[in-house]
Design a protein around this motif. Structure first.
Motif, mmCIF file in Angstrom:
data_model
loop_
_atom_site.group_PDB
_atom_site.id
_atom_site.type_symbol
_atom_site.label_atom_id
_atom_site.label_comp_id
_atom_site.label_asym_id
_atom_site.label_seq_id
_atom_site.Cartn_x
_atom_site.Cartn_y
_atom_site.Cartn_z
ATOM 1 N N SER A 188 1.574 -6.069 3.556
ATOM 2 C CA SER A 188 0.657 -6.713 4.486
ATOM 3 C C SER A 188 -0.105 -7.829 3.780
ATOM 4 O O SER A 188 -0.010 -8.014 2.566
ATOM 5 C CB SER A 188 -0.325 -5.696 5.073
ATOM 6 N N ALA A 197 0.274 4.379 0.262
ATOM 7 C CA ALA A 197 -0.056 5.433 1.221
ATOM 8 C C ALA A 197 0.648 5.214 2.552
ATOM 9 O O ALA A 197 0.955 6.185 3.270
ATOM 10 C CB ALA A 197 -1.559 5.498 1.433
ATOM 11 N N TYR A 198 0.892 3.946 2.899
ATOM 12 C CA TYR A 198 1.567 3.613 4.145
ATOM 13 C C TYR A 198 2.967 3.060 3.904
ATOM 14 O O TYR A 198 3.715 2.850 4.858
ATOM 15 C CB TYR A 198 0.756 2.572 4.931
ATOM 16 N N ASP A 199 3.292 2.797 2.637
ATOM 17 C CA ASP A 199 4.544 2.146 2.256
ATOM 18 C C ASP A 199 4.772 0.888 3.091
ATOM 19 O O ASP A 199 5.842 0.675 3.672
ATOM 20 C CB ASP A 199 5.735 3.100 2.401
ATOM 21 N N ASP A 200 3.726 0.042 3.161
ATOM 22 C CA ASP A 200 3.835 -1.187 3.941
ATOM 23 C C ASP A 200 3.482 -2.400 3.102
ATOM 24 O O ASP A 200 2.830 -2.300 2.058
ATOM 25 C CB ASP A 200 2.956 -1.121 5.194
ATOM 26 N N GLU A 206 -5.815 1.561 -3.467
ATOM 27 C CA GLU A 206 -4.915 1.642 -2.319
ATOM 28 C C GLU A 206 -3.725 0.695 -2.449
ATOM 29 O O GLU A 206 -2.773 0.784 -1.668
ATOM 30 C CB GLU A 206 -5.677 1.313 -1.028
ATOM 31 N N ARG A 215 0.853 -1.181 0.000
ATOM 32 C CA ARG A 215 0.000 0.000 0.000
ATOM 33 C C ARG A 215 0.894 1.239 0.000
ATOM 34 O O ARG A 215 1.590 1.504 0.988
ATOM 35 C CB ARG A 215 -0.915 0.001 1.227
ATOM 36 N N LYS A 254 -5.642 1.047 16.542
ATOM 37 C CA LYS A 254 -5.636 1.885 15.345
ATOM 38 C C LYS A 254 -6.218 3.239 15.726
ATOM 39 O O LYS A 254 -7.411 3.339 16.032
ATOM 40 C CB LYS A 254 -6.462 1.225 14.232
ATOM 41 N N THR A 291 5.507 -6.031 6.952
ATOM 42 C CA THR A 291 5.892 -4.863 7.748
ATOM 43 C C THR A 291 5.544 -5.031 9.226
ATOM 44 O O THR A 291 6.316 -4.616 10.095
ATOM 45 C CB THR A 291 5.179 -3.607 7.200
ATOM 46 N N TYR A 292 4.389 -5.653 9.511
ATOM 47 C CA TYR A 292 3.871 -5.635 10.877
ATOM 48 C C TYR A 292 4.109 -6.962 11.582
ATOM 49 O O TYR A 292 3.926 -8.047 11.010
ATOM 50 C CB TYR A 292 2.374 -5.311 10.858
#
Length: 298
Positions: A31, A26-29, A108, A24, A72, A125-126
């Protein structure tokens, strides 16, 4: 609580699967595909929609995975995940055998990749996604679902003047049946067996019509004609079938059917599992054993 749903989508050999990840910008992640439920949307329907929107894939769900919880913007968020298989009949984001860089259909998401599981763990990422992916191998990736479905709402038994086997769904029950047409499609059952009672056949009817399938009507699964030996035979036939199956019956009958399935799969008969009207239990089994037993409402 913020509710979301998604899936760990895999392909290839179970011993060496590839997992789909999304990026994504927008978050550069990186997932797992997931997203928030729409107002009034069933959690399983949301999982199917989000995976399709973010990856372009129309997946088949397997067993449920442990839900993920995190904060969140100061609010608790719960994400329900399922294992899911790419059956190969939807747009594929990548080439077979490669990393498979592509794009989803959601604005997105700008990249969709297939990665071996260890590489996927490193790319995510997470931390909660990495923990979830590491736990995937704790049980078989490939399971077969047997779905025990209770008929949807059908008004008051006391107010119905005719034969109770002919009592139809009420307005709310018909809405539940339409929701079930999408939700049952997550498992793509081909074998549909139902009590002959009208409220049962109407519950499973929209799914059968959508898929062009026949519903096998069995009095042995009804309240008025329940026959334990014949019912057990139908349960064992469904367990032995290679494809996903649905048994649609009644609140007073379903606990016995679930008990029969548990015994057939070498699991001691468990306590009665009550299902709300329009609710269902998914028994995922593999190699003659119960893998998971999940309960859902509609």
């Amino acid at each position: 609580m913020i509710r979301a749903a998604g899936a760990v989508v895999w392909r290839g050999e179970e011993a060496d699967p590839e997992i789909v990840l999304v990026h994504r910008p927008a978050y550069d992640d990186w997932s797992l595909p997931k997203g928030k439920l729409r107002n009034g949307e069933h959690v399983i329907a949301a999982a199917l929609r989000e995976v399709r929107e973010e990856t372009g894939l129309g997946v088949v769900l397997g067993r449920a995975l442990p839900p993920v919880h995190y904060l969140k913007d100061g609010r608790l968020k719960r994400v329900d995940y399922w294992l899911a298989r790419d059956p190969g009949d939807g747009p594929d984001p990548g080439e077979e055998g490669g990393e498979g860089i592509g794009t989803g259909i959601d604005e997105e998401v700008d990249e969709v990749v297939w990665l071996p599981i260890e590489e996927a763990v490193r790319r995510l990422t997470y931390q909660w996604d990495r923990h979830l992916l590491r736990a995937v191998g704790a049980a078989p990736l490939t399971t077969t679902p047997l779905i025990f479905l209770r008929h949807a709402l059908a008004g008051s038994r006391q107010e119905w003047k005719g034969d109770d086997d002919h009592r139809p769904l009420d307005e709310r029950g018909r809405t539940q049946a339409e929701i079930l047409a999408t939700v049952l499609g997550a498992y793509r059952p081909e074998r549909l067996v139902s009590s002959h009672s009208r409220r049962c056949t109407q519950t499973i009817g929209p799914y059968a019509e959508r898929r062009g399938l026949e519903v096998r009507r069995e009095k042995a699964l009804s309240e008025s004609g329940y026959a334990p030996r014949e019912a057990e035979r139908l349960v064992r036939e469904s367990l032995a079938a290679a494809e996903a199956a649905v048994l649609c019956s009644h609140g007073k009958v379903l606990p016995a059917l679930l008990g029969m399935a548990g015994e057939a799969l070498h699991r001691a008969r468990s306590a009665d599992l009550a299902l709300a009207k329009g609710g269902f239990a998914v028994l995922n089994h593999a190699a003659g054993r119960v893998v998971t037993l999940e309960r859902y409402v509609t």
